[in-house]
Design an enzyme around this catalytic site. Structure first.
Site, PDB file in Angstrom:
ATOM      1  CB  CYS A 147      -0.813   0.399   1.597  1.00 35.83           C
ATOM      2  SG  CYS A 147      -0.127  -0.845   2.548  1.00 35.83           S
ATOM      3  CG  HIS A 240      -0.849   3.861   4.355  1.00 39.25           C
ATOM      4  ND1 HIS A 240      -1.355   3.855   5.770  1.00 39.25           N
ATOM      5  CD2 HIS A 240       0.256   3.228   4.120  1.00 39.25           C
ATOM      6  CE1 HIS A 240      -1.363   2.428   6.121  1.00 39.25           C
ATOM      7  NE2 HIS A 240      -0.836   2.072   4.953  1.00 39.25           N
TER       8      HIS A 240
HETATM    9  P1  NAP Z   1      -7.587  -9.201   7.809  1.00 43.31           P
HETATM   10  O1  NAP Z   1      -8.184  -7.968   7.772  1.00 43.31           O
HETATM   11  O2  NAP Z   1      -6.471  -9.656   8.537  1.00 43.31           O
HETATM   12  O3  NAP Z   1      -8.155 -10.293   6.433  1.00 43.31           O
HETATM   13  C1  NAP Z   1      -7.529 -11.239   6.656  1.00 43.31           C
HETATM   14  C2  NAP Z   1      -8.683 -12.310   5.713  1.00 43.31           C
HETATM   15  O4  NAP Z   1      -8.283 -13.352   5.078  1.00 43.31           O
HETATM   16  C3  NAP Z   1      -9.853 -12.661   6.120  1.00 43.31           C
HETATM   17  O5  NAP Z   1     -11.479 -12.940   5.795  1.00 43.31           O
HETATM   18  C4  NAP Z   1      -9.565 -14.060   7.206  1.00 43.31           C
HETATM   19  O6  NAP Z   1     -11.137 -14.579   6.982  1.00 43.31           O
HETATM   20  C5  NAP Z   1      -9.671 -14.657   5.629  1.00 43.31           C
HETATM   21  N1  NAP Z   1      -8.440 -15.832   6.318  1.00 43.31           N
HETATM   22  C6  NAP Z   1      -7.218 -15.536   7.208  1.00 43.31           C
HETATM   23  N2  NAP Z   1      -6.627 -16.434   7.977  1.00 43.31           N
HETATM   24  C7  NAP Z   1      -6.987 -17.371   6.990  1.00 43.31           C
HETATM   25  C8  NAP Z   1      -6.770 -18.814   6.198  1.00 43.31           C
HETATM   26  N3  NAP Z   1      -5.760 -20.324   6.955  1.00 43.31           N
HETATM   27  N4  NAP Z   1      -7.129 -19.016   5.288  1.00 43.31           N
HETATM   28  C9  NAP Z   1      -8.462 -18.121   4.446  1.00 43.31           C
HETATM   29  N5  NAP Z   1      -8.145 -17.893   5.073  1.00 43.31           N
HETATM   30  C10 NAP Z   1      -7.754 -17.258   5.586  1.00 43.31           C
HETATM   31  O7  NAP Z   1      -5.783  -8.632   6.481  1.00 43.31           O
HETATM   32  P2  NAP Z   1      -6.249  -7.476   5.126  1.00 43.31           P
HETATM   33  O8  NAP Z   1      -6.243  -6.459   6.116  1.00 43.31           O
HETATM   34  O9  NAP Z   1      -7.637  -6.944   4.691  1.00 43.31           O
HETATM   35  O10 NAP Z   1      -4.848  -8.037   4.270  1.00 43.31           O
HETATM   36  C11 NAP Z   1      -5.352  -9.131   3.389  1.00 43.31           C
HETATM   37  C12 NAP Z   1      -4.272  -8.877   2.331  1.00 43.31           C
HETATM   38  O11 NAP Z   1      -3.892  -7.384   1.830  1.00 43.31           O
HETATM   39  C13 NAP Z   1      -2.589  -8.998   3.638  1.00 43.31           C
HETATM   40  O12 NAP Z   1      -1.236 -10.008   2.299  1.00 43.31           O
HETATM   41  C14 NAP Z   1      -2.011  -7.974   3.635  1.00 43.31           C
HETATM   42  O13 NAP Z   1      -0.566  -7.964   3.263  1.00 43.31           O
HETATM   43  C15 NAP Z   1      -2.326  -6.716   2.236  1.00 43.31           C
HETATM   44  N6  NAP Z   1      -2.568  -5.686   2.051  1.00 43.31           N
HETATM   45  C16 NAP Z   1      -3.176  -5.045   3.254  1.00 43.31           C
HETATM   46  C17 NAP Z   1      -3.758  -3.603   2.867  1.00 43.31           C
HETATM   47  C18 NAP Z   1      -4.263  -3.184   3.838  1.00 43.31           C
HETATM   48  O14 NAP Z   1      -4.151  -1.585   3.747  1.00 43.31           O
HETATM   49  N7  NAP Z   1      -5.150  -3.803   4.917  1.00 43.31           N
HETATM   50  C19 NAP Z   1      -2.754  -2.760   1.871  1.00 43.31           C
HETATM   51  C20 NAP Z   1      -1.798  -3.991   0.735  1.00 43.31           C
HETATM   52  C21 NAP Z   1      -2.622  -5.603   1.129  1.00 43.31           C
HETATM   53  P3  NAP Z   1     -11.625 -14.746   8.437  1.00 43.31           P
HETATM   54  O15 NAP Z   1     -11.862 -13.549   8.690  1.00 43.31           O
HETATM   55  O16 NAP Z   1     -12.099 -15.794   8.607  1.00 43.31           O
HETATM   56  O17 NAP Z   1     -10.139 -14.816   9.800  1.00 43.31           O
END
Ligand code: NAP
Length: 347
Positions: A147, A240
């Protein structure tokens, strides 16, 4: 309509995908996956919704399934918002027969996986052919950068094309939504600042140079100027902020730097893609902008807002500016959707 699924649909980025895809003219959400904790539940029951806009009616009753290709059918594109370790295992399985547009870092720096910002390096999509040949997949994986990197690189690209950049220093102030829903406890961040975000500095330093590199004969040679990052978590929900310092080989003036960024457009603007902002970089002149609460939603969160462009008097040929980019829209879900729109248009 193109049928799409969202992997990790219940998380911070997954929710943004749902919000942005709900009214999309070309993409139709037909599958939502998450962990086994959520599988089998209605989306509404499985999700702690954090966005200001209400959860769209169209997804409330969709039953969340396990993140496994055997659990979904009739999908053309899957958007991945999975944690990186899960993505490393699951995305290749989906890529055997699907287009995977991923936010996760797991596959970003693989030699044959395009890491793309459509305005910056659309030509890296040529790696898709190399990837399919190497891996024998009918589908493929395309990734978007981290990001903070996306926002920084959108501002650097027009400068890099016009000037000879010697060094870039960036200090970030990153929103809590960037760490996921369970990422930063309130006791750690309220009345506080956390001066460490795991692997973030390394990602900015390597991905930025990779994006601004050259692709020749299926190999990316990264750009060769210096990038140094210092990353900090602050008590902002979304958006950010980055303080950027650039040292160049030759002199330039502030007006030139501002107009070079403000006039920048790329292939998504030329093709008039649905999620493409008219101006990827918006330059503001007020002395106290950009600010995350006021500027993160510029062009639906798809533009990066720059302000306080000024000469750095301490060093020769140096400039400073501040930028704000929406981390879960331009920095995540919106970036993947723009990648998918470009792929849908040109492949
Ligand atoms: P998050 O809020 O923690 O969400 C994670 C998601 O993945 C939830 O739907 C969760 O489902 C699922 N999950 C977790 N463990 C799993 C497993 N073992 N098998 C299948 N599904 C699973 O994370 P996020 O912030 O959305 O980030 C997601 C990805 O995008 C990450 O790789 C992060 O580095 C990347 N990213 C994030 C941002 C940001 O600004 N947030 C920006 C760029 C990139 P449950 O609800 O069932 O646990």
């Amino acid at each position: 309509m193109v049928n799409v699924g969202i992997l990790g649909a219940t998380g911070m980025v997954g929710q943004r995908f749902i919000e942005l895809l709900d009214q999309h003219p070309n993409f139709n959400i037909t599958a939502l996956t998450a962990s086994q904790r959520s599988a089998g539940k209605r989306y509404e029951d499985a999700t702690t919704w954090y966005l200001d806009n209400k959860m769209p009616e169209s997804v409330r009753d969709i039953v969340v399934v396990d993140t496994d290709p055997s659990q979904v059918d009739d999908l053309d594109i899957v958007f991945s918002a999975l944690p990186s370790d899960t993505a490393a295992k699951v995305e290749p399985e989906f890529a055997r027969s699907h287009i995977v547009a991923s936010n996760a870092s797991a596959m970003r720096m693989e030699d044959d996986v395009p890491l793309v910002i459509p305005e910056v390096n659309p030509e890296y999509l040529d790696l898709i052919e190399v990837q399919q040949k190497n891996r024998g997949w009918d589908g493929f994986i395309v990734t978007n950068p981290n990001c903070s990197t996306i926002a920084l690189t959108l501002t650097l690209k027009p400068l890099y094309d016009r000037f000879d950049i010697k060094r870039v220093y960036v200090s970030t102030m990153q929103a809590v939504s960037g760490a996921g829903y369970n990422g930063v406890p309130s006791m750690a961040i309220v009345d506080n600042l956390v001066p460490f975000i795991g692997e973030e500095e390394e990602k900015i330093e390597t991905e930025t140079l990779h994006l601004l590199g050259d692709l020749e004969d299926g190999v990316v040679t990264p750009a060769s100027f210096g990038v140094s990052a210092s990353c900090h978590r602050v008590a902002v929900v979304d958006g950010h902020t980055e303080a950027v310092f650039i040292e160049m080989e030759d002199p330039a003036d502030v007006e030139e730097i501002e107009s070079t960024m403000a006039d920048f457009t790329g292939l998504p603007q030329k093709l008039d893609l649905y999620s493409a902002p008219k101006n990827p970089v918006v330059v503001r002149s007020e002395e106290n902008r950009p600010q995350p609460r006021m500027d993160r939603n510029e062009s639906g969160g798809m533009s990066v807002v720059v302000g306080r462009v000024r000469q750095d008097v301490a060093f020769n040929n140096s400039f400073r500016y501040v930028l704000v980019g929406h981390n879960t829209i331009r920095g995540a879900a919106g970036a993947s959707i723009l990648n998918a729109e470009l792929i849908n248009e040109i492949l």
